[in-house]
Structures are given as C-alpha cells and as structure tokens.
Motif scaffolding. Structure first.
Motif, short mmCIF file in Angstrom:
data_model
loop_
_atom_site.label_atom_id
_atom_site.label_comp_id
_atom_site.label_asym_id
_atom_site.label_seq_id
_atom_site.Cartn_x
_atom_site.Cartn_y
_atom_site.Cartn_z
N SER A 117 0.83 -1.21 0.00
CA SER A 117 0.00 0.00 0.00
C SER A 117 0.86 1.26 0.00
CB SER A 117 -0.93 0.00 1.22
OG SER A 117 -1.77 -1.13 1.21
N ASP A 119 0.76 3.92 -3.01
CA ASP A 119 0.19 5.25 -2.78
C ASP A 119 1.18 6.36 -3.08
OD1 ASP A 119 -2.13 4.01 -2.04
OD2 ASP A 119 -1.76 4.16 0.11
N HIS A 120 2.45 6.17 -2.70
CA HIS A 120 3.43 7.26 -2.80
C HIS A 120 4.22 7.23 -4.10
CE1 HIS A 120 2.57 7.21 1.52
NE2 HIS A 120 3.00 8.46 1.55
N HIS A 166 3.35 4.75 -6.79
CA HIS A 166 2.59 4.00 -7.81
C HIS A 166 3.33 2.74 -8.27
CE1 HIS A 166 0.04 7.43 -7.76
NE2 HIS A 166 0.92 8.22 -8.34
N HIS A 210 3.76 -1.18 -8.23
CA HIS A 210 2.90 -2.33 -7.97
C HIS A 210 3.78 -3.56 -7.71
CE1 HIS A 210 -0.56 0.00 -9.11
NE2 HIS A 210 0.05 0.34 -10.24
#
Length: 770
Positions: A489, A493-494, A496, A498
C-alpha cells in the motif's frame, strides 16, 4: 588598522561590503524618487479630479438638452400632419402648399419649446421638399446650407439621407445669412407603415456656441466634444481636431494621458457619456504641474546631499571595523593549516574552500567505509538465504559485526516482485539507475514496516528483493500478511509501484532461513495462476499448508463442444462466458498447479484453432496466424493476462465469422421504403400498418429500420409525404387542404405544422414563393 591593509581588489570582501553600503545609500535616493513620484501623482490626481468634475457637469448639461431634443423628435415623428405629407409627390398642389404652411407653423412651435435648437428642417424625399420654420426649399438648397465639409459633393451628402433609417448626430457647418457657423445636426427618420415608400427625415440644428454656453473653463484650458466616431462636435480654444486626439488614445470611459501640441505637452482628461457615447475632453498645459513641483524638488535635492555626505563617512568607518577580525582569522588559518591565501582572492571563498576541503575528506572516508559495510552485510544475508554459512566464524560474531541483534529463533522470508515501476517507469533515469532506486525504496519501506515490531533484514538476491524477518516473542498469526499489505500500500500510494509479495512459513533456527527462502520462491512462481499485485502465501499453494487440493484439471468434452458451437455461430458473448467459466472453475479454489494452468490456456487456444479448421478455408488460418495467439500467451505472466489475450483473439474470430454472415441482411429497409412510397396517401399509414404488412411487431420493425437506415420510420413517413406535397403545391390550382388529404393528412393543422418543421415555412408561403 591602517587603510593600506584593506584589500580593495574586486574579489575582496571589502569590495562587496562597499557595494552593499553604497546600495544602502541608494535607499534614500529611491525613497526620494518615490516621494517625488507620489507627490506628482497627487497633484496630477487633484487637477484631473477638478477637470473631470468640470467635464461631468458639461456632460450632464449637454446630455440633458440632447435628451430633450430626442424626446421632441419622437413627438414630431408621431405627428399626423408631418407624417401625412410623406406621400406627397411633385407637382405640388394648392392643398400641398397649405400643408407646408401648417407644418412650418408647427415647426416654429417645436422650436420655441426648446431654446437649445437653432433651426428645424423636415426633408421629404418623395417630393424633394425641405420645410423649415421660415421657408420651403429643396434638397439642393439644404445642401448649400448644411454640410459636414466644404469639399463634400452633393452625391456624398445625399448618401447620408439615402439610409433606410437614420437616428444619429453629425458635426456640420450651417450657412445662413452669408455666415458659416459650426453646429451639430441631429437627424431622425419618420417611420412608415409602407417600407417601400420614400420617407422623411427631421433635422435639428444646434450651434456650437449654444452647445457650450454652460461651460466655464479655467485659463489656458481647452475643451472639446467628440462624437462616437471621434469627430469634433464642438470646442473652445481649438479650431480643428488635434492629431493626438484623432489617434484613438481613449482606452476607457475616462482617464488621463499626455500628448504634444504645437511643441507644448498637454495633459488630456476625458470622460465618456453613457447616453450618447460622446467624449468630453479637457486639455491643460503640462507645465502647470511643473510649477507646483519646484518646491518639492528643492527639498529632495537637499535631503539627498546630506544623505550622501553622512553615509559616505559612516561607510568608511564600518569598513575598517568589520575587516579587522576577518584579517586576523585568515592570517591564523594560513599559518596553522599551511594553505596560502593568494593575493587578490576573496576572503570568504578562502575560508569556505578550506572548510570544504576538510569536510570532503571526512565524508569520503565515511562513504568508503559505509559502502564496504553494506556490501559485506548484503553478501552475508545472501549466504543465509541460500544456506551457505561459514562454519569457521561463530555466527554470533558475524551478527554483531553487521549490527544485527536476533530477537528469537523464529524466521520467515518475504520476496517482492516488481510488476510496475510506477512513477519511475517513464522517468529520465537510465535503466540501471531506475532499478536501483526502486529496489532501494522497497527495501527501506520493508525494513521500516517490519522493523517497527520485529527485526527486519533486507537484501537483493537474484534480481528479487528479500526481507528476512526475525520475530519477537509477541508474534501472532497474520502478521506477515499485514506487513506485506502495508509495504504494498505504501509504495503504491506514494510511488505508484505495484508489487507481488510471496510469503514463506515460519521456521525455527538459522537453518530454517534457507528453507523459508525456497518456499517464498515457490510461492512467487505461483504468480502465474494468481493475479498480479497479490500477496501469495506458500501455505496456500496446492498441496501445501492448510489447503487440501487434488490438482484437478477441469475441461470436459461437453464444455469444449459447447465452446466450439458458440464460436461457429460467431457468438462472442457466450463464447467469452464459456471461457471465463472454464478458467474460474479451475482456479477458484487455488488447486491448480502452475504447469496445469499453462496447459489449460493452451488447450483453449487449440480448441479455437480446431474450430476454424472445421468452418473456414486457408485464408482464415492465415488470419489466425497473423494474430499469433501462441506467442501472445507465452508473453503473459499471469492467468488473467492469458485470459484477456484469449478473449481478444476470440473477439476478432467471432467478428470475422459474423462479417461473413451479414451479406444480404439489409433488404428489409428497402422493402419498407417501397411500401411507404406506395401507401403514403393513406391516412392509416403508420408503423402498426407496416408491421402487419410484413408480419413483424412494430417495436422490432422500428428498431431494424433505424439500425439499417439511421432514420426513424415515422420520420421517413413524414418526410416522404412532405416531399410529395411540395410537388403538388407547384400546381397552383389545387387548394392546400386538398393537397393535405392527398398525402395522407386529414387535419390541415397537422399538415401545416409538419410542413413548417421540415421546410421552415408554411405551405401557403411555399406556394406563393413558387
């Protein structure tokens, strides 16, 4: 300290200080300039305010009188006696002369009602008659008396009166009794019921002297009135429009600007009437401002002189005082450090260079030590993961040398696989830098998240980021999942980024670290079956941990045959649904191993190839070769990616099969069009009637017709009837009501409404145009 010891070269700090002090001395100069400018603007503003007040009074007076004239013109335009003479033509009769006398008497009454008016003329175009309060003349006589310029021809003058409707002001020269007088003319047309008949124009003459009689301007002040076209209407102090007023410098409704006039600069104030759009201009010599500013200039010059003398003395004293400690520090540093201060150098630069040199040496030594420490620590962790532990050196000494303190004997391993580099995917970093930066971020985030409660050790091994977790005594089930989820996460969030995270089971002892690493590798391989970006636990794999599976493979013959049948008919929706059902059945319980998952995907492609071989010729096989489904599947990294590729190929195959079946399917619309053209005259023609004729339901028929033609069926029926009605309207003998019945409309109002909708005019207007 003597003055000779101060270094005045351009690199010395003394020179910089001198420039700084001089800059401070410039402050009073700037402040004085600001005060002078502000004072100038205050004087300018006061004078401009007085001029603007004068112009506003003049504007109100003139606008009030002009409003009275315009109201009078409306009253005269409604006069039956003035309007009744418009239709009179040459030659004039006795009754006409009597009317002229009556009209002249009325004009005298109108003139007496407003003493602002010098003369009133009424020009009747039909009879070429001009009537004033005193006499009757023709247009030639009016031209001799009233014109805008002396060089204007009669034809140019006549163009003004040939307009369809006139309501405007114009500057003119009024010639009466042998004198030429500047005046303003207000012309207004008398409206007629018959637009084809020549009309009449009422002309009001206002002398400039009468227009400006209420103005009381100061000495050396000139006043001018300009109309909307920037023409000079009236003025005091000037005979003709100056060039600087004719160059459209009026940028707003009011303002102030400076311009030259006869080698003398003038200040021009202006305001614009909201009613007429006229500009009222006041011009004052600019030297009037200079006279009021002479005393202010004298005070400013005295203050500047005193500021420069006192400031120069203070500057010299502070230069000597401030340079003494700098000189002492440089002499001490150059003596003890052995770094010579070159003559002509900057003192601050010398101090900074000496300090930076010392700090750089220290930082380089620390960096070299830290680089070797990180490399050795990373190598040690890699050996732990692969089970290669050096037996000659005690493990507790190795852990201490790398600043690792074990909490318990329980270990687990997390492996992170990068699915997408996020913000760094399209960045300007070259590939090795990008990869190193992403790895650094992931390992630091993993250490931070896991290290909040446990001991976390990260390293890079075989292109993957591994995190060894040594649990504390408060370990609870599910903590590994929470750690993995928090890391995923945060980087998503910070940054991008994956990730897919593989989690091993918990093992005892240092030897269990290599076992945990192998388990996480096996879990990461199962990423093919799972979605990208998931958290995969080894104990959830088929045959491992708590999941009981049989590695079953589900692709029965009847489902394969069903899929073949859907493909043969080109039914993409059902074909895709069948493929999704087969895939979901196999991977729903996570019981399918990686090799069997690959086999399932290739079996589905083989089914498609077999189907095309059954129904198509070689050109279809060339088509499937062009799509290259096998290579597309091989490039996929997950089952879902394979499923999407199969769906894309399946959609192209079904679309190709449907294209072959669409030939000759658009004949229904042609038959319906022929039926409408044959029965348009029937009042009962509608969608229901057509549907009964073709044995189709009205909704289905309407939908098919719209899909094949792009036009609604009711619109086509109405358009066909209107086209036939246009043809019948060409026959002038047929009444409109009869034509409406012939094209299927029993209600004439409905026919008129639809005809106007499609043609923009009524049937009667259309018929009259024809």
């Amino acid at each position: 300290m003597s003055l000779r010891r101060i270094r005045f070269n351009t690199h010395s700090i003394v020179f910089n200080w001198l420039i700084s002090y001089i800059s401070v001395l410039l402050v009073p100069i700037v402040v004085s300039a600001f005060i002078y400018t502000a004072t100038w603007h205050v004087v300018e503003s006061e004078v401009n305010r007085a001029n603007e007040s004068l112009l506003r009074q003049m504007e109100q007076a003139i606008d009030g009188n002009l409003s009275g004239i315009e109201r009078l013109s409306v009253e005269m335009a409604l006069s039956k006696r003035l309007a009744g003479f418009i239709g009179t033509a040459k030659p004039l009769t006795d009754n006409d002369y009597y009317d002229i006398v009556s009209i002249a008497a009325d004009l005298r009454l109108y003139q007496l009602a407003n003493d602002y008016i010098e003369q009133i003329y009424v020009y009747y175009k039909n009879s070429d008659t001009v009537i004033s309060t005193r006499e009757r003349i023709d247009s030639r006589g009016l031209f001799d008396r009233i014109r805008e310029r002396d060089d204007m021809s009669y034809e140019q003058w006549q163009t003004f009166f040939n307009k369809r409707y006139i309501q405007e002001y114009a500057p003119v020269t009024l010639r009466e009794n042998g004198e030429a007088v500047k005046a303003v003319m207000y012309a207004k047309s008398i409206l007629l019921d018959n637009p084809e008949q020549p009309g009449a124009v009422i002309l009001f003459m206002i002398k400039n002297s009468k227009l400006l009689e209420s103005i009381s301007s100061a000495n050396q002040t000139s006043v001018a009135v300009l109309d909307k076209d920037n023409r000079l209407i009236a003025s005091t102090g000037i005979e003709q429009l100056p060039d600087f007023l004719a160059q459209a410098k009026f940028t707003g409704t009011n303002g102030l600007f400076y311009a030259g006039q006869a080698e003398q600069e003038v200040a021009v104030s202006y305001t614009t009437s909201e009613k007429t759009g006229w500009k009222y201009v006041s011009m004052i010599p600019a030297e009037m401002f200079d006279e009021k500013m002479k005393y202010v200039k004298k005070l400013i010059y005295i203050s500047l002189t005193v500021s420069l003398l006192v400031g120069g003395l203070v500057t010299f004293l502070f230069l000597r005082r401030n340079y003494n400690p700098i000189h002492t520090l440089i002499r001490s540093l150059s003596t003890k450090s052995g770094i010579t201060f070159e003559k002509g150098s900057n003192e601050y630069g010398y101090l900074q260079a000496a300090l930076n040199n010392t700090l750089d040496e220290k930082e380089k030594a620390g960096q070299r030590l830290e680089q070797h420490r990180d490399a050795i620590r990373s190598h040690f962790l890699q050996d732990l993961l692969k089970g290669r532990i050096e037996p000659k050196v005690p493990l507790h000494e190795l852990f201490q040398s790398h600043n690792i303190r074990l909490l318990t004997s329980e270990f687990a391993v997390l492996l992170f696989h990068i699915d997408h580099h996020g913000k760094f995917h399209a960045s300007d970093f070259i590939e090795p830098q990008k990869v190193k930066l992403v790895h650094f971020i992931i390992m630091n985030v993993a250490e931070e998240v896991a290290g909040s409660r446990h001991q976390a050790m990260t390293t890079e091994i075989d292109g993957q980021q591994a995190c060894i977790i040594n649990f504390n005594e408060e370990y609870e089930a599910g903590q590994l999942n929470r750690i993995a989820e928090q890391v995923k996460s945060f980087v998503a969030d910070h940054y991008h980024i994956h990730l897919t995270v593989a989690i091993s089971r918990v093992h005892q002892g240092l030897g269990g670290i290599s076992t945990a690493y192998q388990e996480s590798l096996a879990a990461l391989e199962y990423r093919l079956v799972k979605e990208r970006g998931e958290i995969i636990r080894y104990e959830d794999l088929p045959g491992a941990g708590t999941v009981r599976g049989s590695n079953r493979y589900f692709y029965p013959v009847h489902m394969e045959q069903q899929l073949i049948n859907f493909i043969k008919t080109g039914d993409y929706e059902n074909s895709r649904a069948a493929v999704d059902e087969i895939v979901e059945t196999n991977i729903a319980d996570a019981t399918l191993s990686v090799p069997l998952a690959k086999c399932l995907m290739f079996d589905l492609i083989i089914t498609m190839l077999k189907t095309l071989d059954e129904i198509s010729s070689s050109d279809k096989r060339d088509f499937i070769d062009m799509m290259n489904p096998v290579d597309r599947l091989t490039a996929c990294q997950t089952i879902n990616e394979m499923r999407e590729q199969i769906g894309a190929v399946l959609q192209q195959v079904c679309a190709s099969i449907q294209d072959d079946r669409k030939q000759g399917h658009n004949q229904l619309s042609q038959q319906v069009m022929a039926y409408v053209k044959e029965h348009y005259s029937s009042e009962n023609l509608n969608i229901t009637m057509i549907g009964e004729a073709f044995r189709l339901t009205p909704p289905y028929l309407s939908k098919q017709f719209k899909a094949q033609t792009g036009e609604a069926l009711l619109e086509y029926i109405s358009r066909t009837r209107i086209e036939e009605a246009k043809r019948l309207l060409a026959d002038q003998s047929s009444p409109i009501a009869e034509i409406a019945r012939k094209v299927g409309y029993s209600d004439i109002n409905t026919f008129n409404r639809l005809f106007k909708k499609y043609e923009g005019i009524t049937p009667g207007k259309y018929k009259s145009i024809l």
